[in-house]
Write a protein that holds these residues in place. Structure first.
Motif, PDB file in Angstrom:
ATOM      1  N   VAL A  57      24.375 -18.461  31.483  1.00  0.00           N
ATOM      2  CA  VAL A  57      23.578 -17.428  31.569  1.00  0.00           C
ATOM      3  C   VAL A  57      24.490 -16.319  29.998  1.00  0.00           C
ATOM      4  N   GLU A  58      25.671 -15.741  30.891  1.00  0.00           N
ATOM      5  CA  GLU A  58      26.565 -15.102  30.180  1.00  0.00           C
ATOM      6  C   GLU A  58      26.764 -15.181  28.794  1.00  0.00           C
ATOM      7  N   GLU A  59      27.925 -16.538  29.531  1.00  0.00           N
ATOM      8  CA  GLU A  59      28.577 -16.797  27.602  1.00  0.00           C
ATOM      9  C   GLU A  59      28.004 -18.380  26.854  1.00  0.00           C
ATOM     10  N   ILE A  95      21.342 -14.823  17.383  1.00  0.00           N
ATOM     11  CA  ILE A  95      20.352 -15.959  16.810  1.00  0.00           C
ATOM     12  C   ILE A  95      19.010 -14.082  15.913  1.00  0.00           C
ATOM     13  N   GLY A  96      19.518 -13.557  17.074  1.00  0.00           N
ATOM     14  CA  GLY A  96      19.249 -11.754  16.750  1.00  0.00           C
ATOM     15  C   GLY A  96      19.562 -11.744  14.995  1.00  0.00           C
ATOM     16  N   ARG A  97      21.311 -11.449  14.762  1.00  0.00           N
ATOM     17  CA  ARG A  97      21.413 -11.806  14.016  1.00  0.00           C
ATOM     18  C   ARG A  97      21.168 -12.385  12.697  1.00  0.00           C
ATOM     19  N   GLY A  98      21.059 -14.150  12.925  1.00  0.00           N
ATOM     20  CA  GLY A  98      19.923 -14.521  11.902  1.00  0.00           C
ATOM     21  C   GLY A  98      19.166 -13.770  11.627  1.00  0.00           C
ATOM     22  N   TRP A  99      18.345 -12.975  12.233  1.00  0.00           N
ATOM     23  CA  TRP A  99      17.030 -12.509  11.844  1.00  0.00           C
ATOM     24  C   TRP A  99      17.745 -10.913  10.893  1.00  0.00           C
ATOM     25  N   GLU A 100      18.269  -9.676  11.518  1.00  0.00           N
ATOM     26  CA  GLU A 100      18.094  -9.444  10.395  1.00  0.00           C
ATOM     27  C   GLU A 100      18.636 -10.201   9.191  1.00  0.00           C
ATOM     28  N   GLU A 101      20.058 -11.378   8.797  1.00  0.00           N
ATOM     29  CA  GLU A 101      20.144 -11.829   7.701  1.00  0.00           C
ATOM     30  C   GLU A 101      19.348 -12.270   7.119  1.00  0.00           C
ATOM     31  N   TYR A 105       9.763  -4.262  25.276  1.00  0.00           N
ATOM     32  CA  TYR A 105       9.185  -5.071  25.204  1.00  0.00           C
ATOM     33  C   TYR A 105      10.291  -6.597  25.585  1.00  0.00           C
ATOM     34  N   HIS A 106      11.289  -5.881  25.433  1.00  0.00           N
ATOM     35  CA  HIS A 106      12.485  -7.117  25.937  1.00  0.00           C
ATOM     36  C   HIS A 106      12.253  -7.848  27.300  1.00  0.00           C
ATOM     37  N   PHE A 107      12.074  -8.025  27.772  1.00  0.00           N
ATOM     38  CA  PHE A 107      12.466  -8.377  28.756  1.00  0.00           C
ATOM     39  C   PHE A 107      13.222  -9.339  29.377  1.00  0.00           C
ATOM     40  N   ARG A 118      14.745  -9.171  33.375  1.00  0.00           N
ATOM     41  CA  ARG A 118      14.924 -10.573  34.180  1.00  0.00           C
ATOM     42  C   ARG A 118      16.226 -11.633  34.756  1.00  0.00           C
ATOM     43  N   ILE A 119      17.529 -11.042  33.618  1.00  0.00           N
ATOM     44  CA  ILE A 119      18.577 -11.481  34.256  1.00  0.00           C
ATOM     45  C   ILE A 119      19.189 -10.945  35.399  1.00  0.00           C
ATOM     46  N   VAL A 120      19.347  -9.437  34.708  1.00  0.00           N
ATOM     47  CA  VAL A 120      19.808  -8.622  36.055  1.00  0.00           C
ATOM     48  C   VAL A 120      19.491  -8.769  37.155  1.00  0.00           C
ATOM     49  N   LEU A 154      17.272   0.957  38.424  1.00  0.00           N
ATOM     50  CA  LEU A 154      17.960   0.456  36.717  1.00  0.00           C
ATOM     51  C   LEU A 154      17.220  -0.002  35.748  1.00  0.00           C
ATOM     52  N   VAL A 155      17.422   0.721  34.252  1.00  0.00           N
ATOM     53  CA  VAL A 155      17.051   0.728  33.677  1.00  0.00           C
ATOM     54  C   VAL A 155      17.351  -0.013  32.490  1.00  0.00           C
ATOM     55  N   SER A 156      16.435  -0.735  31.517  1.00  0.00           N
ATOM     56  CA  SER A 156      17.186  -1.883  30.325  1.00  0.00           C
ATOM     57  C   SER A 156      15.776  -1.524  29.104  1.00  0.00           C
ATOM     58  N   VAL A 157      16.600  -1.069  28.148  1.00  0.00           N
ATOM     59  CA  VAL A 157      16.304  -1.356  27.009  1.00  0.00           C
ATOM     60  C   VAL A 157      17.315  -2.288  26.189  1.00  0.00           C
ATOM     61  N   LEU A 158      16.170  -2.307  24.457  1.00  0.00           N
ATOM     62  CA  LEU A 158      16.393  -3.202  23.656  1.00  0.00           C
ATOM     63  C   LEU A 158      16.696  -2.349  22.030  1.00  0.00           C
ATOM     64  N   MET A 159      15.638  -1.496  21.991  1.00  0.00           N
ATOM     65  CA  MET A 159      15.727  -0.615  20.977  1.00  0.00           C
ATOM     66  C   MET A 159      15.977   0.795  21.181  1.00  0.00           C
ATOM     67  N   LEU A 160      16.124   1.240  20.467  1.00  0.00           N
ATOM     68  CA  LEU A 160      16.611   2.797  20.700  1.00  0.00           C
ATOM     69  C   LEU A 160      16.096   4.265  20.577  1.00  0.00           C
ATOM     70  N   ILE A 183      19.932   6.850  37.592  1.00  0.00           N
ATOM     71  CA  ILE A 183      20.079   5.855  36.564  1.00  0.00           C
ATOM     72  C   ILE A 183      21.356   5.064  36.178  1.00  0.00           C
ATOM     73  N   VAL A 184      20.811   4.028  35.932  1.00  0.00           N
ATOM     74  CA  VAL A 184      21.946   3.161  35.284  1.00  0.00           C
ATOM     75  C   VAL A 184      21.303   2.264  34.143  1.00  0.00           C
ATOM     76  N   THR A 185      21.817   2.069  32.977  1.00  0.00           N
ATOM     77  CA  THR A 185      20.921   2.007  31.610  1.00  0.00           C
ATOM     78  C   THR A 185      22.108   0.723  31.542  1.00  0.00           C
ATOM     79  N   GLU A 244      27.977  -6.530  35.562  1.00  0.00           N
ATOM     80  CA  GLU A 244      28.696  -4.924  35.191  1.00  0.00           C
ATOM     81  C   GLU A 244      27.924  -4.078  35.948  1.00  0.00           C
ATOM     82  N   ALA A 245      26.318  -5.118  35.989  1.00  0.00           N
ATOM     83  CA  ALA A 245      25.573  -4.604  37.066  1.00  0.00           C
ATOM     84  C   ALA A 245      26.263  -4.320  38.155  1.00  0.00           C
ATOM     85  N   ILE A 246      25.942  -5.786  38.639  1.00  0.00           N
ATOM     86  CA  ILE A 246      27.073  -5.795  39.881  1.00  0.00           C
ATOM     87  C   ILE A 246      27.935  -4.773  40.325  1.00  0.00           C
TER      88      ILE A 246
HETATM   89  C1  B12 Z   1      14.432 -12.300  21.646  1.00  0.00           C
HETATM   90  C2  B12 Z   1      14.363 -10.521  20.865  1.00  0.00           C
HETATM   91  C3  B12 Z   1      13.057 -10.281  20.803  1.00  0.00           C
HETATM   92  C4  B12 Z   1      11.898 -10.859  21.139  1.00  0.00           C
HETATM   93  C5  B12 Z   1      11.610 -11.008  22.656  1.00  0.00           C
HETATM   94  C6  B12 Z   1      11.214 -11.407  23.964  1.00  0.00           C
HETATM   95  C7  B12 Z   1      11.529 -11.613  25.182  1.00  0.00           C
HETATM   96  N1  B12 Z   1      10.169 -11.895  25.731  1.00  0.00           N
HETATM   97  O1  B12 Z   1      11.917 -10.767  25.439  1.00  0.00           O
HETATM   98  C8  B12 Z   1      10.376 -10.485  20.786  1.00  0.00           C
HETATM   99  C9  B12 Z   1      10.227 -11.303  19.988  1.00  0.00           C
HETATM  100  C10 B12 Z   1       9.245  -9.922  21.537  1.00  0.00           C
HETATM  101  C11 B12 Z   1      10.723  -9.189  20.019  1.00  0.00           C
HETATM  102  C12 B12 Z   1      10.841  -8.024  19.444  1.00  0.00           C
HETATM  103  C13 B12 Z   1      10.857  -7.537  18.956  1.00  0.00           C
HETATM  104  N2  B12 Z   1      12.254  -6.942  18.594  1.00  0.00           N
HETATM  105 CO1  B12 Z   1      13.255  -7.742  19.447  1.00  0.00          CO
HETATM  106  N3  B12 Z   1      14.631  -8.717  19.817  1.00  0.00           N
HETATM  107  C14 B12 Z   1      15.104 -10.543  20.356  1.00  0.00           C
HETATM  108  C15 B12 Z   1      16.596 -10.171  19.976  1.00  0.00           C
HETATM  109  C16 B12 Z   1      17.122 -11.376  19.064  1.00  0.00           C
HETATM  110  C17 B12 Z   1      17.348 -11.044  21.464  1.00  0.00           C
HETATM  111  C18 B12 Z   1      17.541  -9.711  22.559  1.00  0.00           C
HETATM  112  C19 B12 Z   1      17.165 -11.046  23.490  1.00  0.00           C
HETATM  113  O2  B12 Z   1      15.868 -11.552  24.855  1.00  0.00           O
HETATM  114  N4  B12 Z   1      18.495 -10.886  24.368  1.00  0.00           N
HETATM  115  C20 B12 Z   1      19.527 -11.350  25.809  1.00  0.00           C
HETATM  116  C21 B12 Z   1      19.156 -10.469  26.625  1.00  0.00           C
HETATM  117  C22 B12 Z   1      19.683 -11.830  27.914  1.00  0.00           C
HETATM  118  O3  B12 Z   1      20.363  -9.708  26.466  1.00  0.00           O
HETATM  119  P1  B12 Z   1      20.266  -8.043  26.305  1.00  0.00           P
HETATM  120  O4  B12 Z   1      18.607  -7.949  27.211  1.00  0.00           O
HETATM  121  O5  B12 Z   1      20.833  -7.321  26.076  1.00  0.00           O
HETATM  122  O6  B12 Z   1      20.890  -8.179  28.104  1.00  0.00           O
HETATM  123  C23 B12 Z   1      21.830  -8.482  28.380  1.00  0.00           C
HETATM  124  C24 B12 Z   1      23.155  -7.275  28.836  1.00  0.00           C
HETATM  125  O7  B12 Z   1      22.252  -6.170  28.169  1.00  0.00           O
HETATM  126  C25 B12 Z   1      22.180  -6.402  30.207  1.00  0.00           C
HETATM  127  N5  B12 Z   1      21.293  -5.516  30.700  1.00  0.00           N
HETATM  128  C26 B12 Z   1      20.069  -5.565  30.579  1.00  0.00           C
HETATM  129  N6  B12 Z   1      19.664  -4.778  30.549  1.00  0.00           N
HETATM  130  C27 B12 Z   1      20.125  -3.983  31.817  1.00  0.00           C
HETATM  131  C28 B12 Z   1      19.941  -2.811  32.187  1.00  0.00           C
HETATM  132  C29 B12 Z   1      21.231  -2.555  33.245  1.00  0.00           C
HETATM  133  C30 B12 Z   1      20.671  -1.633  34.055  1.00  0.00           C
HETATM  134  C31 B12 Z   1      22.551  -3.342  32.828  1.00  0.00           C
HETATM  135  C32 B12 Z   1      23.500  -2.920  34.393  1.00  0.00           C
HETATM  136  C33 B12 Z   1      22.325  -4.491  32.561  1.00  0.00           C
HETATM  137  C34 B12 Z   1      21.294  -4.554  31.591  1.00  0.00           C
HETATM  138  O8  B12 Z   1      22.221  -8.058  31.193  1.00  0.00           O
HETATM  139  C35 B12 Z   1      21.822  -8.692  30.051  1.00  0.00           C
HETATM  140  C36 B12 Z   1      22.127  -9.788  30.945  1.00  0.00           C
HETATM  141  O9  B12 Z   1      23.804 -10.373  30.572  1.00  0.00           O
HETATM  142  C37 B12 Z   1      17.306  -8.978  19.885  1.00  0.00           C
HETATM  143  C38 B12 Z   1      18.926  -9.230  19.145  1.00  0.00           C
HETATM  144  C39 B12 Z   1      20.207  -8.202  19.950  1.00  0.00           C
HETATM  145  N7  B12 Z   1      21.035  -8.523  19.835  1.00  0.00           N
HETATM  146  O10 B12 Z   1      19.890  -8.188  21.169  1.00  0.00           O
HETATM  147  C40 B12 Z   1      15.960  -8.626  19.089  1.00  0.00           C
HETATM  148  C41 B12 Z   1      16.020  -7.073  19.404  1.00  0.00           C
HETATM  149  C42 B12 Z   1      16.836  -5.540  20.514  1.00  0.00           C
HETATM  150  N8  B12 Z   1      14.885  -6.928  18.731  1.00  0.00           N
HETATM  151  C43 B12 Z   1      14.380  -5.270  18.127  1.00  0.00           C
HETATM  152  C44 B12 Z   1      13.409  -5.032  17.306  1.00  0.00           C
HETATM  153  C45 B12 Z   1      13.524  -4.029  16.099  1.00  0.00           C
HETATM  154  C46 B12 Z   1      12.860  -5.494  17.802  1.00  0.00           C
HETATM  155  C47 B12 Z   1      10.896  -5.409  16.850  1.00  0.00           C
HETATM  156  C48 B12 Z   1      10.447  -4.344  16.181  1.00  0.00           C
HETATM  157  C49 B12 Z   1      10.638  -6.297  16.069  1.00  0.00           C
HETATM  158  C50 B12 Z   1       9.163  -5.848  14.639  1.00  0.00           C
HETATM  159  N9  B12 Z   1       9.517  -5.062  13.928  1.00  0.00           N
HETATM  160  O11 B12 Z   1       8.533  -6.611  15.467  1.00  0.00           O
HETATM  161  C51 B12 Z   1       9.980  -6.264  18.715  1.00  0.00           C
HETATM  162  C52 B12 Z   1       9.713  -5.173  19.262  1.00  0.00           C
HETATM  163  C53 B12 Z   1       7.824  -5.024  20.012  1.00  0.00           C
HETATM  164  C54 B12 Z   1       8.630  -4.189  20.729  1.00  0.00           C
HETATM  165  N10 B12 Z   1       6.763  -3.588  20.982  1.00  0.00           N
HETATM  166  O12 B12 Z   1       8.611  -3.391  21.548  1.00  0.00           O
HETATM  167  C55 B12 Z   1      15.523  -5.093  17.784  1.00  0.00           C
HETATM  168  C56 B12 Z   1      15.876  -3.816  18.260  1.00  0.00           C
HETATM  169  C57 B12 Z   1      16.918  -2.665  17.174  1.00  0.00           C
HETATM  170  C58 B12 Z   1      16.700  -0.938  18.150  1.00  0.00           C
HETATM  171  N11 B12 Z   1      18.431  -1.189  18.429  1.00  0.00           N
HETATM  172  O13 B12 Z   1      16.569  -0.004  17.979  1.00  0.00           O
HETATM  173  C59 B12 Z   1      17.405  -6.196  17.809  1.00  0.00           C
HETATM  174  C60 B12 Z   1      18.382  -4.941  18.454  1.00  0.00           C
HETATM  175  C61 B12 Z   1      17.374  -7.324  16.922  1.00  0.00           C
HETATM  176  C62 B12 Z   1      17.728  -6.302  15.531  1.00  0.00           C
HETATM  177  N12 B12 Z   1      18.784  -6.323  15.712  1.00  0.00           N
HETATM  178  O14 B12 Z   1      17.002  -5.677  14.976  1.00  0.00           O
HETATM  179  N13 B12 Z   1      12.745  -9.142  19.616  1.00  0.00           N
END
Ligand code: B12
Length: 210
Positions: A37-39, A48-54, A98-100, A104-106, A141-147, A169-171, A197-199
Motif C-alpha cells: 500500500v505504502e510503496e 496520478i494527482g500530479r498528472g491531473w495538476e499538469e 471528501y478524500h476517504f 481507510r488505509i490508516v 485521528l484526523v485525516s484531510v487532503l484539502m488545505l 488530536i493527531v493529524t 507513522e500513525a502507529i
Molecule cells: C484520488 C483523489 C481524489 C478522489 C478521491 C476519491 C476518494 N474516495 O478518496 C476524487 C476524484 C473524488 C477527488 C476529488 C477532489 N479533489 Co482530490 N485528489 C486525489 C489525489 C489524486 C489522491 C488522493 C489519495 O487518495 N491519495 C492516496 C492516499 C492513500 O493518500 P493520503 O490520503 O495522503 O493518505 C496517506 C497519508 O497521507 C497518511 N494519512 C492520511 N490520513 C491520515 C491521518 C492520520 C491521523 C495519519 C497519522 C496519517 C494519515 O496515511 C495514508 C497512507 O499512507 C490527490 C493528490 C495528492 N497528491 O494527494 C488529489 C487532491 C487531494 N485533490 C484535490 C482537490 C482540489 C480535489 C477537488 C476539490 C477537485 C475538484 N476541483 O473537484 C475534489 C474535492 C471534492 C470535495 N468536495 O472534497 C487537491 C487538494 C488541494 C489542496 N491542498 O487543497 C489534491 C492535492 C490534488 C491537487 N494537487 O490539486 N480527489
C-alpha cells in the motif's frame, strides 16, 4: 517494487481493474500488504494527482483510480488482528473533506496491527465535537487532503478547549506533508505521514512521550 509502479500506474490510468489487481497480487508473496500500500498504491495515486495538476490526466481517471485502489486495498489488507492492545480510547475521521482513501488505509492498518478504534466516517467540526464528548475520546485521528479542511482542525481544537476536552488530536494527509509546521499551527499533538507513522505516534502517546 519500483519496477511495478509504471505498469500499475498504466493499469490505473487505463481503468483496468483486473490488470491492477494482478500486478498487486503478484507482489504479495514478496512484500507485506502494508508495504504494498505504502510503496505502490500511495505513490501511484500521487503520480496520478500530479498528472491531473499538469493536465495530462482527466478528473474521471483520478476518481476511478481512487475507487479501484479503495477496492484493492480492502482486498489485500489483513482483517483485524486477534489480539487487541491496551490503548487510548480513539477514533479516526475525515474532517470536512471528501478524500476517504487515506483514512481507510490508516484505519485498516491500525486494526490489523492490533489497535481498536472507531471509524467516524466524514464529519463536520460541530458533529465531531458532540461525538467526541459523548464517546469520551482520548485520541482523535484526523485525516484531510484539502488545505481548507486542514485549517478546520484549529476550530476543532478551540471547541475542545472551550469544553475542557483533553482529547489529543493527531493529524495526517497531504496538507500536513506539504507544510511541516501546519500540525502545530492548528493545535494538533502530532502528525503522521503514513499509516506506519500513525502507529509510531500512537505508541509514543501510550508511552506518555507526547
Ligand atoms: C484520488 C483523489 C481524489 C478522489 C478521491 C476519491 C476518494 N474516495 O478518496 C476524487 C476524484 C473524488 C477527488 C476529488 C477532489 N479533489 Co482530490 N485528489 C486525489 C489525489 C489524486 C489522491 C488522493 C489519495 O487518495 N491519495 C492516496 C492516499 C492513500 O493518500 P493520503 O490520503 O495522503 O493518505 C496517506 C497519508 O497521507 C497518511 N494519512 C492520511 N490520513 C491520515 C491521518 C492520520 C491521523 C495519519 C497519522 C496519517 C494519515 O496515511 C495514508 C497512507 O499512507 C490527490 C493528490 C495528492 N497528491 O494527494 C488529489 C487532491 C487531494 N485533490 C484535490 C482537490 C482540489 C480535489 C477537488 C476539490 C477537485 C475538484 N476541483 O473537484 C475534489 C474535492 C471534492 C470535495 N468536495 O472534497 C487537491 C487538494 C488541494 C489542496 N491542498 O487543497 C489534491 C492535492 C490534488 C491537487 N494537487 O490539486 N480527489
Amino acid at each position: 517494487m519500483s519496477q511495478l509502479l509504471e505498469p500499475f500506474l498504466q493499469a490505473l490510468q487505463a481503468l483496468n481493474r483486473v490488470e491492477a489487481q494482478n500486478i498487486l497480487c503478484q507482489a504479495t508473496d514478496r512484500q507485506t500488504s502494508i508495504e504494498l500500500v505504502e510503496e505502490l498504491v500511495v505513490p501511484a495515486l500521487e503520480e496520478i494527482g500530479r498528472g491531473w495538476e499538469e493536465g495530462s490526466v482527466a478528473l474521471s481517471q483520478v476518481y476511478m483510480s481512487g475507487r479501484i485502489c479503495e477496492e484493492l486495498v480492502d482486498l489485500i489488507l489483513p482483517q483485524s488482528a486477534p489480539e487487541r492492545k491496551k490503548q487510548p480510547n480513539m477514533a479516526i475521521v475525515v474532517l470536512e473533506d471528501y478524500h476517504f482513501l487515506g483514512k481507510r488505509i490508516v484505519y485498516s492498518i491500525l486494526r490489523a496491527s492490533g489497535f481498536e478504534l472507531a471509524d467516524y466516517g466524514r464529519m463536520t467540526v460541530e458533529e465531531l465535537v458532540v461525538r467526541t464528548q459523548a464517546d469520551g475520546l482520548e485520541l482523535l485521528l484526523v485525516s484531510v487532503l484539502m488545505l481548507p479542511s486542514a485549517l478546520r482542525v484549529k476550530a476543532l481544537r478551540a471547541k475542545f478547549d472551550e469544553l475542557g476536552l483533553k482529547t489529543k488530536i493527531v493529524t495526517g494527509g497531504a496538507p500536513f506533508v506539504f507544510d511541516e509546521n501546519l500540525w502545530q499551527e492548528v493545535g494538533a499533538t502530532a502528525m503522521g505521514r503514513s499509516a506506519s507513522e500513525a502507529i509510531e505516534v500512537i505508541t509514543q502517546i501510550m508511552e506518555g512521550k507526547l
